[in-house]
Scaffold this active site. Structure first.
Site, PDB file in Angstrom:
ATOM      1  N   THR A  17       0.848  -1.182   0.000  1.00  0.00           N
ATOM      2  CA  THR A  17       0.000   0.000   0.000  1.00  0.00           C
ATOM      3  C   THR A  17       0.883   1.230   0.000  1.00  0.00           C
ATOM      4  OG1 THR A  17      -1.726  -1.088   1.275  1.00  0.00           O
ATOM      5  CG2 THR A  17      -1.737   1.294   1.292  1.00  0.00           C
ATOM      6  N   LYS A  54      -7.864   1.899  -2.516  1.00  0.00           N
ATOM      7  CA  LYS A  54      -7.559   2.179  -1.112  1.00  0.00           C
ATOM      8  C   LYS A  54      -7.817   3.630  -0.735  1.00  0.00           C
ATOM      9  CE  LYS A  54      -3.852  -0.952  -2.061  1.00  0.00           C
ATOM     10  NZ  LYS A  54      -2.425  -0.983  -2.304  1.00  0.00           N
ATOM     11  N   GLY A  66      -7.803   7.357   3.014  1.00  0.00           N
ATOM     12  CA  GLY A  66      -6.920   6.338   2.466  1.00  0.00           C
ATOM     13  C   GLY A  66      -6.471   5.462   3.615  1.00  0.00           C
ATOM     14  N   SER A 145       3.631   0.724   2.688  1.00  0.00           N
ATOM     15  CA  SER A 145       4.944   0.208   2.308  1.00  0.00           C
ATOM     16  C   SER A 145       5.786   1.225   1.553  1.00  0.00           C
ATOM     17  CB  SER A 145       4.791  -1.045   1.438  1.00  0.00           C
ATOM     18  OG  SER A 145       4.092  -2.036   2.123  1.00  0.00           O
ATOM     19  N   CYS A 180       9.678   1.429  -4.821  1.00  0.00           N
ATOM     20  CA  CYS A 180       9.114   0.420  -3.921  1.00  0.00           C
ATOM     21  C   CYS A 180       8.494  -0.729  -4.719  1.00  0.00           C
ATOM     22  CB  CYS A 180       8.052   1.061  -3.026  1.00  0.00           C
ATOM     23  SG  CYS A 180       7.265  -0.100  -1.893  1.00  0.00           S
ATOM     24  N   THR A 183       4.618  -1.153  -4.576  1.00  0.00           N
ATOM     25  CA  THR A 183       3.812  -0.053  -5.080  1.00  0.00           C
ATOM     26  C   THR A 183       3.751  -0.145  -6.593  1.00  0.00           C
ATOM     27  OG1 THR A 183       4.564   1.348  -3.260  1.00  0.00           O
ATOM     28  CG2 THR A 183       3.573   2.466  -5.131  1.00  0.00           C
TER      29      THR A 183
END
Length: 192
Positions: A17, A54, A66, A145, A180, A183
Site C-alpha cells: 500500500t 484504497k 486512504g 509500504s 518500492c 507499489t
C-alpha cells in the site's frame, strides 16, 4: 499489541500500500487537497491484486480517506469514522479524536491493524491505533509500504512553484512506484 506499522515481521507476508495526501495552494491561489493510493496488494513476492481501491470519499464526498493495513480492519474503522462524522458534521478533527479514543480503548477495536489518512477542505490528519491524531506541519501524509518514498518525493515537489496538489501527488506516487516493489503505477487519485 503490535500494529502493522510496528510489527517486525508480517507472518503472512502481506504488503503493498502506498497512500499519499498532499495539501497545497494551487496555481490559482486556492487551497487544494489530493489523496492518491496505488492499487497493488502483494503476498510475499507475489502480486495478488493490482487494482485495489484504497482511497475513497466518505461523508457525502466531503472527506477523503486512504488506508494501509488490514483491509477489513480499515473498512471497519472507516464505517466508524463515517458514524462519527454523522454525529459531528463538518468537524473532522473532533470525529477523528472520538474515533481514536474508541480505537485505543475498545477491546474489539484496539485489535484492528490499520492506519488512516483523512482530509477535508480544512485539515489533513493521520490516525493510528495508538490513539494518535496527527496533523503534519508540512501538509503531506504518506503511509504504507511505499509511504516514505512518496512522502519524500512530495516534500521535494512542494518547493516547485505552480504545481497543483493533484500533480504533486501524481508525480510523487510515480517516484514511489519506481522505487518500492510493493507499489504499482495504478493510482486512484481523489481531490477536494
Amino acid at each position: 499489541m503490535m500494529n502493522t506499522y510496528d510489527r517486525p515481521h508480517d507472518p503472512l507476508g502481506w504488503h503493498g500500500t502506498t497512500i499519499l495526501c498532499v495539501r497545497r495552494l494551487g496555481p490559482d491561489g486556492q487551497m487544494q487537497v489530493a489523496m492518491a493510493g496505488d492499487g497493488q496488494v502483494s503476498m510475499g513476492q507475489t502480486v495478488v491484486k493490482g487494482n485495489a481501491k484504497k482511497v475513497r470519499r466518505i461523508a457525502g464526498g466531503r472527506v477523503l480517506t486512504g488506508f494501509a493495513g488490514a483491509t477489513a480492519d480499515a473498512f471497519t474503522l472507516l464505517e466508524r469514522l463515517e458514524a462519527k462524522l454523522e454525529r459531528f458534521p463538518d468537524q473532522l478533527e473532533r470525529a477523528c479524536v472520538e474515533l481514536a479514543k474508541d480505537w485505543r480503548t475498545d477491546r474489539y477495536l484496539r485489535r484492528l491493524e490499520a492506519l488512516l489518512a483523512v482530509a477535508d477542505k480544512d485539515r489533513s490528519l493521520l490516525l493510528t491505533g495508538q490513539g494518535d491524531v496527527l496533523e503534519p506541519e508540512d501538509s503531506v501524509i504518506g503511509i504504507g509500504s511505499g509511504g516514505n518514498y512518496a512522502l519524500s518525493a512530495a516534500r521535494a515537489l512542494m518547493t516547485v512553484e505552480g504545481l497543483s496538489a493533484e500533480e504533486t501527488a501524481r508525480r510523487a506516487m510515480k517516484v514511489a512506484a519506481s522505487i518500492c516493489v510493493y507499489t504499482n503505477g495504478n493510482f486512484v487519485l481523489e481531490t477536494l
